[in-house]
Design a protein around this motif. Sequence first.
Motif, PDB file in Angstrom:
ATOM      1  N   HIS A   1       0.649  -1.235  -0.038  1.00 44.83           N
ATOM      2  CA  HIS A   1      -0.032   0.196  -0.068  1.00 44.83           C
ATOM      3  C   HIS A   1       0.878   1.438   0.029  1.00 44.83           C
ATOM      4  O   HIS A   1       0.154   2.304  -0.384  1.00 44.83           O
ATOM      5  CB  HIS A   1      -0.993   0.355   1.267  1.00 44.83           C
ATOM      6  N   SER A   2       2.120   0.846   0.214  1.00 45.73           N
ATOM      7  CA  SER A   2       3.262   2.023   0.373  1.00 45.73           C
ATOM      8  C   SER A   2       3.771   2.364  -1.004  1.00 45.73           C
ATOM      9  O   SER A   2       4.511   1.366  -1.500  1.00 45.73           O
ATOM     10  CB  SER A   2       3.932   1.882   1.447  1.00 45.73           C
ATOM     11  N   THR A   3       3.786   3.573  -1.492  1.00 46.29           N
ATOM     12  CA  THR A   3       4.626   3.871  -2.748  1.00 46.29           C
ATOM     13  C   THR A   3       6.250   3.486  -2.714  1.00 46.29           C
ATOM     14  O   THR A   3       6.885   2.941  -3.227  1.00 46.29           O
ATOM     15  CB  THR A   3       4.409   5.392  -3.335  1.00 46.29           C
TER      16      THR A   3
ATOM     17  N   ILE B   1      -0.977  -7.943  -8.609  1.00 44.40           N
ATOM     18  CA  ILE B   1      -2.218  -7.333  -8.340  1.00 44.40           C
ATOM     19  C   ILE B   1      -2.936  -7.864  -7.123  1.00 44.40           C
ATOM     20  O   ILE B   1      -3.533  -6.968  -6.444  1.00 44.40           O
ATOM     21  CB  ILE B   1      -3.250  -8.513  -9.530  1.00 44.40           C
ATOM     22  N   ALA B   2      -2.413  -8.529  -6.531  1.00 40.24           N
ATOM     23  CA  ALA B   2      -2.869  -9.216  -4.916  1.00 40.24           C
ATOM     24  C   ALA B   2      -2.397  -8.246  -3.928  1.00 40.24           C
ATOM     25  O   ALA B   2      -2.994  -8.162  -2.748  1.00 40.24           O
ATOM     26  CB  ALA B   2      -2.621 -10.700  -4.714  1.00 40.24           C
ATOM     27  N   TRP B   3      -1.012  -8.160  -4.153  1.00 44.60           N
ATOM     28  CA  TRP B   3      -0.459  -7.334  -2.739  1.00 44.60           C
ATOM     29  C   TRP B   3      -0.220  -5.986  -3.052  1.00 44.60           C
ATOM     30  O   TRP B   3       0.331  -5.303  -2.111  1.00 44.60           O
ATOM     31  CB  TRP B   3       1.191  -8.027  -2.836  1.00 44.60           C
ATOM     32  N   ILE B   4      -0.582  -5.381  -4.211  1.00 41.43           N
ATOM     33  CA  ILE B   4      -0.307  -3.889  -4.375  1.00 41.43           C
ATOM     34  C   ILE B   4      -1.805  -3.350  -4.573  1.00 41.43           C
ATOM     35  O   ILE B   4      -2.612  -3.737  -5.476  1.00 41.43           O
ATOM     36  CB  ILE B   4       0.388  -3.668  -5.452  1.00 41.43           C
ATOM     37  N   ASP B   5      -2.062  -2.251  -3.990  1.00 41.34           N
ATOM     38  CA  ASP B   5      -3.459  -2.084  -3.619  1.00 41.34           C
ATOM     39  C   ASP B   5      -4.024  -0.911  -4.668  1.00 41.34           C
ATOM     40  O   ASP B   5      -5.215  -0.573  -4.767  1.00 41.34           O
ATOM     41  CB  ASP B   5      -3.939  -1.218  -2.284  1.00 41.34           C
ATOM     42  N   ASN B   6      -3.071  -0.346  -5.485  1.00 40.49           N
ATOM     43  CA  ASN B   6      -3.777   0.462  -6.719  1.00 40.49           C
ATOM     44  C   ASN B   6      -2.956   0.494  -7.827  1.00 40.49           C
ATOM     45  O   ASN B   6      -1.922   0.188  -7.766  1.00 40.49           O
ATOM     46  CB  ASN B   6      -3.706   2.142  -6.082  1.00 40.49           C
TER      47      ASN B   6
ATOM     48  N   ILE C   1       1.698  -0.265 -11.820  1.00 38.06           N
ATOM     49  CA  ILE C   1       2.612   0.498 -13.033  1.00 38.06           C
ATOM     50  C   ILE C   1       3.793   0.620 -12.533  1.00 38.06           C
ATOM     51  O   ILE C   1       4.924   0.509 -13.182  1.00 38.06           O
ATOM     52  CB  ILE C   1       1.783   1.424 -13.602  1.00 38.06           C
ATOM     53  N   LEU C   2       3.941   1.242 -11.491  1.00 37.38           N
ATOM     54  CA  LEU C   2       5.228   1.764 -10.699  1.00 37.38           C
ATOM     55  C   LEU C   2       5.950   0.385 -10.712  1.00 37.38           C
ATOM     56  O   LEU C   2       7.239   0.611 -11.002  1.00 37.38           O
ATOM     57  CB  LEU C   2       5.288   2.458  -9.785  1.00 37.38           C
ATOM     58  N   PHE C   3       5.397  -0.562 -10.060  1.00 39.24           N
ATOM     59  CA  PHE C   3       6.334  -1.711  -9.926  1.00 39.24           C
ATOM     60  C   PHE C   3       6.593  -2.351 -10.878  1.00 39.24           C
ATOM     61  O   PHE C   3       7.939  -2.719 -11.093  1.00 39.24           O
ATOM     62  CB  PHE C   3       5.250  -2.623  -8.809  1.00 39.24           C
ATOM     63  N   PHE C   4       5.850  -2.408 -11.991  1.00 38.65           N
ATOM     64  CA  PHE C   4       6.281  -3.168 -13.324  1.00 38.65           C
ATOM     65  C   PHE C   4       7.498  -2.545 -14.080  1.00 38.65           C
ATOM     66  O   PHE C   4       8.470  -3.003 -14.301  1.00 38.65           O
ATOM     67  CB  PHE C   4       5.085  -3.158 -14.303  1.00 38.65           C
ATOM     68  N   VAL C   5       7.396  -1.153 -13.993  1.00 36.70           N
ATOM     69  CA  VAL C   5       8.266  -0.229 -14.846  1.00 36.70           C
ATOM     70  C   VAL C   5       9.672  -0.157 -14.178  1.00 36.70           C
ATOM     71  O   VAL C   5      10.567  -0.347 -14.695  1.00 36.70           O
ATOM     72  CB  VAL C   5       7.597   1.166 -14.888  1.00 36.70           C
TER      73      VAL C   5
END
Length: 465
Positions: free
Chosen positions: A156-158, A327-332, A337-341
């Motif tokens: 949930h934290s950026t 999808i399951a562990w990141i809430d937005n 997208i940030l995680f992927f990039v």
Amino acid sequence: MASSVAVGTTEPTLFTRQQLEKINQDVKDGVPGARKYIIVDNKLYDVTDFVDDHPGGADVLLTHVGKDASDVFHAMHPVSAYELLANCYAGDLESAPVAKENMSSSAAFAQEMRELRDKLTDEGYFKASNLFYVYKVLSTLVLCGVSLGLIYKWGHSTLGVVVSAVILGVFWQQCGWLAHDFGHHQCFETRQLNDILVVFLGNFCQGFSLSWWKNKHNTHHASTNVSGHDPDIDTAPVLLWDEYASANYYGSLSDEPGMISRFLAESVLPYQTRYYFFVLGFARISWAIQSLLHSFQEGAINKSAKLNFYERACLIAHWALFTYCTIAWIDNITNMILFFVISQATTGYALAIVFALNHNGMPVISQEKAETMEFFEIQVVTGRDVVLGPLGDWFMGGLNYQIEHHVFPNMPRHNLKKVKPMVQSLCKKYGIHYHNTTFIKGTFEVLQALDIAQQLSLKLSKKAF
């Protein structure tokens, strides 16, 4: 001439040099029925029907048809390969002895490198440390565990997502170095055990296909920086590394090139130093896509249905697990997208910067010139060693000892540093250029090579259009 030579007779057939020259010319001219031979230890092997079944890929074998492949064969193959080679035995080649005093410096250097290889083999330098590789595999998997733990707890934290993505990117990079080690059979004497680890670390953990990598990488080792043979310097139309690549690319454009081709030729490639570092961020996702396409279109490199199944299953599992965790562990969606990039770009930079330092900006050799040079000389003059400390050794996966790795590709990485002074000494003795530099200087050399190619591209684009 080739058809008149008996193959598989009880008495070895003796080929003359003139016979071999005629056979090779028939192959070059595309004469129907012409046989393809390679030379290993002054014996001829008919590989015509074996090319497509070569476990290391067809491309690498085709680069050495009609040539003496002794050094590259010994450097790149495990003991088990000698049995496969024996099945292709066609006869002996008449010897062409050369007195040592009449040898070229390249040939004399190669002879001493063979002697050094035999000496290092006897002294155990090609034996891997099980403790080292257990530590490397486990410590690398810990990176994955830390990354997944972070997004599980702080998805949930950026900040948590960014830190997790960077660690995951480094994990993928380190998996690449380990898969590279196992892919070169540095760790186990049994090919199957090495391949199991490559499929696990490469296909499942990293998302890179074993077969895609071997087909590309084996050819790179066999014909390093040889124009038209080495796939690692064939990166047009994204980047051009040398005058051969520039001339070939612009020469391949038709009189009326398409809109995209003309745009690249006129407005992109002549300015490649401006976007070089930007492009590196896409390297990981590009290679992952190539891996998927290769696996599902070409299949396993050794035509094994079993390996093909495991490779595809592991590639699918890699992306399924990555998608699920995202999808399951990141809430937005923004953080997803940030995680992927960030994870993809981190690996892209961490891999591509190292790869560029290995050979880019070093001499590129024409195919004609390569035929006059010994294998060991080519490996040395086209490689770049980078002087680093323990942290740098870890980051570059031992590939900062690129010259030592190329002359002894199946030597475990933990021994490369030990043999470096021996290789340097022989290079100095025979006047073979050995390039040793720093990370920063090496990177500037890479940029300088890109700049030279882009200046030529600018001139060629003006002539073409």
